[in-house]
Design an enzyme around this catalytic site. Structure first.
Site, PDB file in Angstrom:
ATOM      1  N   ASN A 286     -83.035  -2.016  50.284  1.00 29.33           N
ATOM      2  CA  ASN A 286     -82.320  -3.177  49.765  1.00 29.33           C
ATOM      3  C   ASN A 286     -82.780  -3.415  48.329  1.00 29.33           C
ATOM      4  O   ASN A 286     -83.635  -2.682  47.799  1.00 29.33           O
ATOM      5  CB  ASN A 286     -82.528  -4.411  50.662  1.00 29.33           C
ATOM      6  CG  ASN A 286     -83.978  -4.858  50.752  1.00 29.33           C
ATOM      7  OD1 ASN A 286     -84.778  -4.654  49.848  1.00 29.33           O
ATOM      8  ND2 ASN A 286     -84.327  -5.480  51.882  1.00 29.33           N
TER       9      ASN A 286
ATOM     10  N   ASP B 226     -80.736  -2.999  59.552  1.00 21.20           N
ATOM     11  CA  ASP B 226     -80.949  -1.908  60.503  1.00 21.20           C
ATOM     12  C   ASP B 226     -79.620  -1.404  61.060  1.00 21.20           C
ATOM     13  O   ASP B 226     -79.447  -0.196  61.273  1.00 21.20           O
ATOM     14  CB  ASP B 226     -81.839  -2.371  61.654  1.00 21.20           C
ATOM     15  CG  ASP B 226     -83.239  -2.733  61.197  1.00 21.20           C
ATOM     16  OD1 ASP B 226     -83.680  -2.207  60.160  1.00 21.20           O
ATOM     17  OD2 ASP B 226     -83.890  -3.551  61.885  1.00 21.20           O
TER      18      ASP B 226
ATOM     19  N   GLY C 209     -79.137 -12.585  66.901  1.00 23.03           N
ATOM     20  CA  GLY C 209     -79.980 -11.512  67.404  1.00 23.03           C
ATOM     21  C   GLY C 209     -79.854 -10.240  66.587  1.00 23.03           C
ATOM     22  O   GLY C 209     -79.141 -10.173  65.588  1.00 23.03           O
TER      23      GLY C 209
ATOM     24  N   GLY D 120     -76.369  -6.956  49.981  1.00 26.49           N
ATOM     25  CA  GLY D 120     -75.999  -8.200  50.646  1.00 26.49           C
ATOM     26  C   GLY D 120     -74.495  -8.388  50.689  1.00 26.49           C
ATOM     27  O   GLY D 120     -73.742  -7.467  51.036  1.00 26.49           O
TER      28      GLY D 120
ATOM     29  N   ASP E   8     -76.614 -14.879  61.721  1.00 28.06           N
ATOM     30  CA  ASP E   8     -77.998 -14.410  61.749  1.00 28.06           C
ATOM     31  C   ASP E   8     -78.045 -13.067  61.031  1.00 28.06           C
ATOM     32  O   ASP E   8     -77.451 -12.092  61.487  1.00 28.06           O
ATOM     33  CB  ASP E   8     -78.465 -14.265  63.199  1.00 28.06           C
ATOM     34  CG  ASP E   8     -79.916 -13.811  63.322  1.00 28.06           C
ATOM     35  OD1 ASP E   8     -80.563 -13.610  62.289  1.00 28.06           O
ATOM     36  OD2 ASP E   8     -80.383 -13.652  64.470  1.00 28.06           O
TER      37      ASP E   8
ATOM     38  N   ALA F 225     -72.463  -8.378  48.426  1.00 30.96           N
ATOM     39  CA  ALA F 225     -71.758  -7.517  47.470  1.00 30.96           C
ATOM     40  C   ALA F 225     -71.534  -6.107  47.996  1.00 30.96           C
ATOM     41  O   ALA F 225     -70.943  -5.281  47.308  1.00 30.96           O
ATOM     42  CB  ALA F 225     -72.528  -7.464  46.155  1.00 30.96           C
ATOM     43  N   GLY F 226     -71.997  -5.813  49.223  1.00 32.22           N
ATOM     44  CA  GLY F 226     -71.752  -4.500  49.813  1.00 32.22           C
ATOM     45  C   GLY F 226     -72.925  -3.565  49.646  1.00 32.22           C
ATOM     46  O   GLY F 226     -74.063  -3.915  49.940  1.00 32.22           O
TER      47      GLY F 226
ATOM     48  N   GLY G 148     -87.046   0.707  64.155  1.00 33.26           N
ATOM     49  CA  GLY G 148     -86.679   2.005  64.700  1.00 33.26           C
ATOM     50  C   GLY G 148     -85.734   1.885  65.877  1.00 33.26           C
ATOM     51  O   GLY G 148     -84.704   2.572  65.949  1.00 33.26           O
TER      52      GLY G 148
END
Length: 299
Positions: free
Chosen positions: A180, A247, A282, A217, A241, A219-220, A42
């Site tokens: 996802n 998010d 991060g 991922g 990372d 592939a957009g 969040g």
């Protein structure tokens, strides 16, 4: 951009450990680095949207401890209104332990802490145009967020992550669902070929949502609506990372939708923001401002 968004979600203290590779079952490895920072899905989504110019308020809970103070200060410094975040005097702040390997892949374990105490009463009324929520807080708070969004004639976006069974009360309350590929399979209870427009259209119908966005991922992403399937291409990057990149995508998507973009344009923009986030270590620290994103895209 000055778009009003309320995020009802989690705040976690992220403890990130860098390793050459991720550990196998039963294996102990030495970390090559360790960082402590502000996180939680969040908070991440709220920060991502705020840094891009949106007017964002966060609703959630932290403990009355040093970690809670750190999170509130960090999120507020990004321009997010944190007056809706409650401090629980008898609880601890949520934490996430994140392992990141040299290829930028990660493993994440979450201890919910105060996030598990977020209730319907904490949401109260919603004064916003868009409301975003996810599954690092209890169902009752997510359902309340959807209810108050519709009562205020706002649009409700659900990011059911980490995935659990979607409550029946949300089945017809979601305007946009963001998942996802793994979450899509879990939500459907069956495999889906994300390269097939027909299967993505069927997935949207099965989930009973007007608009479905699936991150793919490298592939957009695919934006699925009644008018068809739009595919936003991925951007080739060297991942440092990937934690928090999803998010960043979701926060950016809602920021652009709230600013008036069509779903297709918002998905293209969000894909760029998610790719940028993967190039930095991060979570919140990897998120760009609009100016930083522009420079990166032109570089």
């Amino acid at each position: 951009m000055n778009a009003r968004i309320v995020v009802v979600g989690s705040l976690n203290l992220d403890r990130t450990y860098s390793l050459g590779r991720l550990p196998r079952e039963g294996e102990s490895l030495h970390a090559t680095g360790h960082e402590v920072a502000s996180g939680g899905k969040g908070a991440n989504q709220a920060v991502a949207a705020s840094l891009l110019g949106a007017d964002v308020r966060l609703v959630g809970a932290v403990g009355a401890d040093a970690a809670g103070t750190l999170l509130l200060d960090a999120v507020a410094a990004s321009g997010v209104d944190v007056t809706g975040v409650r401090r629980r005097p008898d609880g601890s702040t949520g934490e996430a332990v994140i392992f990141v390997d040299d290829d930028g892949q990660n493993l994440i374990v979450i201890s919910p802490g105060a996030n598990a105490t977020v209730a319907a009463d904490d949401v109260a009324t919603v004064d916003a145009d868009w409301v975003l929520s996810g599954f690092e807080i209890p169902d009752e708070a997510v359902i309340a967020a959807a209810h108050h969004a519709h009562a205020a004639d706002a649009r409700f976006v659900l990011n059911p992550s980490p995935f659990r069974l979607i409550p029946d009360a949300l089945r017809h309350a979601v305007d946009v669902m963001v998942v996802n590929e793994h979450e899509l399979v879990e939500a459907l209870g069956a495999a889906v070929d994300s390269s097939s427009d027909a299967e993505l259209q069927q997935a949207r119908a099965s989930l009973s949502v007007p608009q479905l966005v699936v991150t793919l991922g490298a592939a957009g992403a695919a934006a699925v609506s009644g008018s068809g399937v739009f595919r936003a291409p991925g951007r080739a990057v060297t991942a440092v990372d990937t934690s928090g990149a999803g998010d960043a995508f979701t926060g950016a998507l809602v920021a652009r939708l709230a600013a008036g973009d069509a779903l297709e344009a918002a998905t293209v923009f969000a894909t760029q923001v998610g790719a940028h986030a993967a190039t930095r270590p991060g979570t919140q620290s990897s998120y760009p401002t609009s100016a930083e994103l522009d420079r990166w895209l032109q570089g």
